[in-house]
Structures are given as structure tokens and as C-alpha cells.
Scaffold this motif. Structure first.
Motif, short mmCIF file in Angstrom:
data_model
loop_
_atom_site.label_atom_id
_atom_site.label_comp_id
_atom_site.label_asym_id
_atom_site.label_seq_id
_atom_site.Cartn_x
_atom_site.Cartn_y
_atom_site.Cartn_z
N GLY A 58 31.57 51.39 90.20
CA GLY A 58 32.39 50.72 91.20
C GLY A 58 33.49 51.61 91.76
N VAL A 59 33.18 52.89 91.92
CA VAL A 59 34.17 53.86 92.40
C VAL A 59 33.96 54.15 93.88
CG1 VAL A 59 35.05 56.22 92.17
CG2 VAL A 59 34.35 54.93 90.13
N GLU A 81 41.97 65.57 86.66
CA GLU A 81 42.57 64.32 86.17
C GLU A 81 41.77 63.67 85.06
OE1 GLU A 81 43.63 60.89 88.27
OE2 GLU A 81 45.24 61.81 89.41
N GLY A 82 40.45 63.51 85.28
CA GLY A 82 39.69 62.71 84.33
C GLY A 82 38.21 63.03 84.29
N ASN A 83 37.47 62.26 83.47
CA ASN A 83 36.04 62.47 83.30
C ASN A 83 35.26 62.34 84.61
OD1 ASN A 83 35.98 62.93 80.48
ND2 ASN A 83 36.17 60.73 80.08
N PHE A 84 35.77 61.51 85.52
CA PHE A 84 35.03 61.26 86.75
C PHE A 84 35.25 62.34 87.82
CE2 PHE A 84 33.71 57.28 85.13
CZ PHE A 84 32.71 56.83 85.97
N ASP A 85 36.08 63.34 87.52
CA ASP A 85 36.29 64.41 88.50
C ASP A 85 34.97 65.07 88.91
OD1 ASP A 85 39.00 63.99 88.44
OD2 ASP A 85 39.45 65.67 87.12
N ILE A 86 34.10 65.33 87.95
CA ILE A 86 32.88 66.08 88.24
C ILE A 86 31.94 65.29 89.16
CG2 ILE A 86 30.77 67.03 87.23
CD1 ILE A 86 32.50 68.05 84.92
N PRO A 87 31.53 64.05 88.83
CA PRO A 87 30.67 63.34 89.78
C PRO A 87 31.34 63.08 91.12
CG PRO A 87 31.35 61.89 88.00
CD PRO A 87 31.71 63.27 87.60
N ASP A 190 42.46 56.68 86.40
CA ASP A 190 42.61 55.23 86.36
C ASP A 190 41.30 54.53 85.98
OD1 ASP A 190 45.25 55.42 87.12
OD2 ASP A 190 44.83 55.15 89.26
N ILE A 191 40.17 55.25 86.09
CA ILE A 191 38.87 54.64 85.82
C ILE A 191 38.60 54.55 84.32
CG2 ILE A 191 36.38 54.84 86.21
CD1 ILE A 191 37.17 56.49 88.75
N MET A 192 38.94 55.61 83.57
CA MET A 192 38.65 55.62 82.14
C MET A 192 39.85 56.01 81.27
SD MET A 192 34.80 57.17 81.74
CE MET A 192 34.78 56.80 79.97
N GLU A 193 40.49 57.14 81.59
CA GLU A 193 41.50 57.70 80.69
C GLU A 193 42.67 56.75 80.42
OE1 GLU A 193 38.97 61.03 81.51
OE2 GLU A 193 39.78 59.46 82.78
N VAL A 201 36.89 50.78 84.62
CA VAL A 201 37.21 49.81 85.66
C VAL A 201 36.93 50.43 87.03
CG1 VAL A 201 38.98 48.71 84.25
CG2 VAL A 201 39.62 50.54 85.82
N PRO A 202 36.61 49.61 88.01
CA PRO A 202 36.41 50.14 89.36
C PRO A 202 37.67 50.83 89.86
CG PRO A 202 35.63 47.87 89.21
CD PRO A 202 36.39 48.16 87.94
#
Length: 240
Positions: A58-59, A81-87, A190-193, A201-202
Motif C-alpha cells: 500500500g505504498v 531511511e528504511g527497508n523500503f528504500d530499495i524497492p 514510516d512503513i516498517m521501522e 502500514v501503508p
């Protein structure tokens, strides 16, 4: 928790499926006329993978700045910032690129083959020789026409603000004689960390591709000074 499990399933399932196509893609890319065209072809599958991950989580990604697929190789420098930086970055950046990644990623099933096909480079931070080899490999990759991306903070900030930059990676751009493109990414933590990676969360993520810094900057500034210039530009963008 459901969203987290669903997204992990997408990551593993799609990676396993895509890996079966690696040999075919590797063969087909060699038929294309330029390095940029070959890299762009390979990155299409990675972009599909990244897009599915973001959809399942939901990003929403907002991209600004010059995002053209210019064939001239560059070194992207992004905050982390976080794990979602790469995708997010794979999805957002039009130019194909490989990562300068920590050696631990090499142990992740399926991912290593893709990292290699994307012309990524590994770094073992505990080994000085590895750092020297990383610079050598990075210079060779850029001179061959591939784009690279590094996270000079060295680790995720997890939403705790921009960390200090390690200037060593800038030797790659200096030795290869390529421009630097700073990237400011915000919202991924804000999505995971924020929840210690136990929840997902989205979220809404912003990716700002900033004005390129020409290779000639190294004629007037030291590595540390260039690192500070890049960091200040990213910091300013994150504050705006």
C-alpha cells in the motif's frame, strides 16, 4: 501483520519466478546495441518486482526532478531511511542502476543472481581490502557505462534524521569521472521501522532527484568537501 506476511510472500514468490528467466534475459540483452539499452531491459523485471511489493504494502511513491533515462553513466547518492528504500528507488528511477550493497545481501536466496545481473557491487565493511576492491569494481562499472547507487550513511537512519556521510564511496565518481546525482528519499521508515519492523502500514514516499553535481567538482574540492556538499543538498531537500 497480514500486510507484512502478504508482502514477504510477494517478495519470495516473485523472486523465485523471475529467477527462472535469468538465463533467457541474460542471453537476450546481449542482442541489444548499447549498454544502456541492455541494462534497461534487465531492469524491467526488477521494476515489476518492486512495483508488486509496493502495491502489496500500500505504498504510494511521488517522484520529482529530472528523471530521464540519460545514457551517460552517473553515481546516484541517496540517504537511507528504511527497508523500503530499495524497492522504492528501483521503481522510481528511470535509469537502470546497480547497488553498492553490503556483503550480507549475497546470502539472500534468489537475490544474489539478480544483483549481479543488475551490475551491483558488494562491500564487506569489516575488510579494508573489500573497500578497495569495491572502489575498483565501481570505477570499472561506471566506465563500462553502467549506473550505480550508494547509501553513504552506511545504514538505515530509521527515521532518526540524516546521518553522517562516509566519503569513501565518492572515490568511485572521482576516479570514473562521472557526475553525481543526489537523491532525497523520505517516508520509507514510516512503513516498517517505526514499528520495529514487526508491522507494516501503508505509506506515502517522496523521491527527489536533485540537480546533478558535475564531475569537475573534484577539481576544486576534496572528497570530504564533496561529501558535505551532497549531504547538504539532500538535507535541504528533506527539509523542504
Amino acid at each position: 501483520m497480514f500486510r507484512l506476511v502478504k508482502t514477504v510472500g510477494v517478495i519470495i514468490g516473485y523472486a523465485a519466478l523471475a529467477t527462472t528467466k535469468l538465463n533467457e534475459m541474460d542471453r537476450k540483452k546481449d542482442l541489444l546495441p548499447t549498454v544502456n539499452a541492455q541494462d534497461k531491459y534487465i531492469s524491467l523485471m526488477a521494476k515489476k518486482w518492486a512495483g508488486r511489493i509496493l502495491d502489496s504494502a500500500g505504498v504510494i511513491v511521488e517522484v520529482s526532478g529530472d528523471n530521464q533515462n540519460d545514457p551517460q553513466p552517473v553515481l546516484f547518492i541517496s540517504n537511507h531511511e528504511g527497508n523500503f528504500d530499495i524497492p522504492v528507488l528501483v521503481h522510481a528511477i528511470e535509469r537502470p542502476f546497480g547497488f553498492v550493497s553490503k556483503i550480507e545481501v549475497k546470502k539472500i536466496p534468489f537475490l544474489d543472481d539478480w544483483m549481479m545481473l543488475l551490475n551491483s557491487i558488494y562491500l564487506d565493511r569489516s575488510n579494508r581490502r573489500s573497500s578497495l576492491q569495491m572502489i575498483k569494481d565501481g570505477v570499472a562499472s561506471l566506465k563500462a557505462g553502467h549506473n550505480l547507487l550508494i547509501f553513504p550513511e552506511g545504514h538505515r537512519s530509521k527515521g532518526q534524521g540524516l546521518q553522517d556521510f562516509k566519503a569513501g564511496g565518492l572515490k568511485i565518481a572521482k576516479s570514473a569521472g562521472v557526475d553525481i546525482v543526489p537523491i532525497a528519499i523520505s517516508g520509507t521508515s514510516d512503513i516498517m521501522e517505526k514499528y520495529n519492523s514487526r508491522r507494516m502500514v501503508p505509506g506515502h514516499v517522496k523521491v527527489q532527484l536533485l540537480e546533478p553535481i558535475p564531475a569537475s567538482v573534484f577539481k576544486e574540492h576534496s572528497l570530504d568537501e564533496v561529501g558535505q556538499i551532497v549531504r547538504e543538498r539532500i538535507a535541504h531537500a528533506l527539509e523542504s
